[in-house]
Each structure stands twice: as structure tokens, then as C-alpha cells.
Design a protein around this motif. Structure first.
Motif, PDB file in Angstrom:
ATOM      1  N   MET A  19       0.835  -1.206   0.000  1.00 26.77           N
ATOM      2  CA  MET A  19       0.000   0.000   0.000  1.00 26.77           C
ATOM      3  C   MET A  19       0.869   1.255   0.000  1.00 26.77           C
ATOM      4  O   MET A  19       0.632   2.201  -0.752  1.00 26.77           O
ATOM      5  N   HIS A  20       1.846   1.241   0.900  1.00 30.85           N
ATOM      6  CA  HIS A  20       2.665   2.437   1.043  1.00 30.85           C
ATOM      7  C   HIS A  20       3.529   2.689  -0.200  1.00 30.85           C
ATOM      8  O   HIS A  20       3.706   3.828  -0.632  1.00 30.85           O
ATOM      9  N   THR A  21       4.046   1.621  -0.786  1.00 27.27           N
ATOM     10  CA  THR A  21       4.851   1.790  -2.000  1.00 27.27           C
ATOM     11  C   THR A  21       3.962   2.307  -3.132  1.00 27.27           C
ATOM     12  O   THR A  21       4.371   3.162  -3.927  1.00 27.27           O
ATOM     13  N   GLU A  72       1.503   4.209  -2.716  1.00 27.87           N
ATOM     14  CA  GLU A  72       1.309   5.628  -2.406  1.00 27.87           C
ATOM     15  C   GLU A  72       2.372   6.483  -3.116  1.00 27.87           C
ATOM     16  O   GLU A  72       2.068   7.552  -3.658  1.00 27.87           O
ATOM     17  N   HIS A  73       3.619   5.992  -3.120  1.00 31.65           N
ATOM     18  CA  HIS A  73       4.684   6.733  -3.817  1.00 31.65           C
ATOM     19  C   HIS A  73       4.333   6.895  -5.300  1.00 31.65           C
ATOM     20  O   HIS A  73       4.492   7.967  -5.875  1.00 31.65           O
ATOM     21  N   ILE A  74       3.888   5.798  -5.911  1.00 29.24           N
ATOM     22  CA  ILE A  74       3.575   5.822  -7.347  1.00 29.24           C
ATOM     23  C   ILE A  74       2.373   6.725  -7.614  1.00 29.24           C
ATOM     24  O   ILE A  74       2.357   7.490  -8.583  1.00 29.24           O
ATOM     25  N   LEU A 130      11.812  11.560  -0.185  1.00 33.32           N
ATOM     26  CA  LEU A 130      12.406  11.246   1.109  1.00 33.32           C
ATOM     27  C   LEU A 130      11.397  10.441   1.907  1.00 33.32           C
ATOM     28  O   LEU A 130      10.245  10.837   2.040  1.00 33.32           O
ATOM     29  N   CYS A 131      11.820   9.311   2.419  1.00 29.99           N
ATOM     30  CA  CYS A 131      10.880   8.464   3.140  1.00 29.99           C
ATOM     31  C   CYS A 131      11.621   7.498   4.045  1.00 29.99           C
ATOM     32  O   CYS A 131      12.688   7.006   3.713  1.00 29.99           O
ATOM     33  N   LEU A 132      11.021   7.238   5.193  1.00 30.75           N
ATOM     34  CA  LEU A 132      11.615   6.300   6.145  1.00 30.75           C
ATOM     35  C   LEU A 132      10.785   5.037   6.316  1.00 30.75           C
ATOM     36  O   LEU A 132      11.052   4.218   7.175  1.00 30.75           O
ATOM     37  N   GLY A 133       9.781   4.895   5.503  1.00 30.38           N
ATOM     38  CA  GLY A 133       8.888   3.747   5.658  1.00 30.38           C
ATOM     39  C   GLY A 133       9.465   2.456   5.103  1.00 30.38           C
ATOM     40  O   GLY A 133      10.598   2.411   4.630  1.00 30.38           O
ATOM     41  N   THR A 134       8.662   1.419   5.159  1.00 33.65           N
ATOM     42  CA  THR A 134       9.052   0.117   4.622  1.00 33.65           C
ATOM     43  C   THR A 134       8.362  -0.086   3.277  1.00 33.65           C
ATOM     44  O   THR A 134       7.170   0.195   3.142  1.00 33.65           O
ATOM     45  N   HIS A 135       9.118  -0.558   2.295  1.00 26.08           N
ATOM     46  CA  HIS A 135       8.611  -0.689   0.929  1.00 26.08           C
ATOM     47  C   HIS A 135       8.792  -2.108   0.422  1.00 26.08           C
ATOM     48  O   HIS A 135       9.601  -2.862   0.944  1.00 26.08           O
ATOM     49  N   VAL A 136       8.066  -2.424  -0.636  1.00 26.82           N
ATOM     50  CA  VAL A 136       8.322  -3.696  -1.301  1.00 26.82           C
ATOM     51  C   VAL A 136       9.623  -3.551  -2.092  1.00 26.82           C
ATOM     52  O   VAL A 136      10.096  -2.444  -2.335  1.00 26.82           O
TER      53      VAL A 136
END
Ligand SMILES: [Zn+2]
Length: 161
Positions: free
Chosen positions: A22-24, A26-28, A123-129
């Protein structure tokens, strides 16, 4: 108000691998919104495993056709099987390349850049696929427009790959 999680200090929630697709995505979505509407990244984000929502500051409400184009573009990017990579740079190097306004005052001197292929970097500190092929299919569930706030809220889900 929900805070934008990209760029924020790491919160345990965003280290949760279960929301990494989901979060990755979000970047796209953010990059696609910038490309299609010339807006900024989401002003507010609420990312959950099953359903997420993003708010954007826009001049006017997107049409159904716009929403369809957003879906198609995001899914075309996902389908490219892009690798997600990270690099660390100094805040000085980040000047001009990234919007540092939302960087917390006590952010470290080194900031983390997350790249989705050559499509997006932020810039991001989250976890991505590791690769966009893990995301699944992006589907807009609903959306609404707030004329007073000039805010577009979009809810979405991912259909497992
Ligand atoms: Zn991220």
C-alpha cells in the motif's frame, strides 16, 4: 489531521511490512498525481492494509475520466516490475532536489531517498516492497471533492498480485 508519512520520523506502524505494498503504491500515486494534475504530493495520508486514503490539494475536482487515467497510469507503472531502491544523502545534497519543508526540525543530517525505478524519488523512512510486482492492482474505491477546501480525497485498495 493525519500526517503525511513520507518524510516523517519513523513510526512503528510504517515499519510494518504488511502495509508495504500500500505504502509503496502511495509513492507511485503521488508521482502520477504530480504528472497528471501538476499538484503536490498528498497533503494527508491514511495508509492501512486493506483500504487507504489520500488527500490532494487541487484546483478543481478530477473527472471520472481523470480517475480512470490515474488508475491506468499507476497500474502501468506497477506492471513494469520496477525495483524499489534506497540511498542516503545529506540534507545539503537534498536541497533543491526535494521539498524539505516537511522535514522535522530534529531530522538527522542524513536523509533517506526512496526510488521507484526512475519513476519517482522522495524522502521516506517507511518500509517498501522490493519490486512493484509485489504491489498488486491499484483500484480506486471512491473519491470526493471538497470545494471549500479544494481538497480531493481518494480511497483505494489493492487487488493481490
Ligand atoms: Zn515510503
Amino acid at each position: 489531521m493525519e500526517t503525511n508519512i513520507e518524510i516523517n520520523k519513523p513510526s512503528p506502524k510504517f515499519q510494518d511490512v504488511s502495509i508495504a505494498p500500500m505504502h509503496t503504491c502511495e509513492h507511485i500515486i503521488n508521482r502520477t498525481m504530480i504528472n497528471l494534475f501538476g499538484c503536490g504530493r498528498s497533503v494527508s495520508a491514511h495508509i492501512e492494509k486493506k483500504k487507504s486514503k489520500l488527500d490532494y490539494a487541487l484546483e478543481s475536482a478530477p473527472t471520472e475520466e481523470d480517475v480512470k487515467r490515474l488508475e491506468e497510469t499507476v497500474n502501468a507503472v506497477i506492471a513494469q516490475g520496477l525495483d524499489v531502491s534506497t540511498e542516503f544523502i545529506t540534507q545539503e545534497e537534498a536541497q533543491g532536489r526535494f521539498d524539505l519543508k516537511r522535514l522535522p526540525d530534529d531530522a538527522s543530517e542524513t536523509v533517506r531517498v526512496v526510488k521507484v525505478g526512475n519513476y519517482d524519488e522522495c524522502l521516506c523512512l517507511g518500509t517498501h516492497v522490493k519490486n512493484t510486482s509485489e504491489i498488486g492492482t491499484f483500484k480506486v474505491i471512491s473519491h470526493d471533492w471538497n470545494e471549500e477546501a479544494k481538497r480531493w480525497r481518494m480511497r483505494f485498495k489493492l487487488v493481490a498480485p
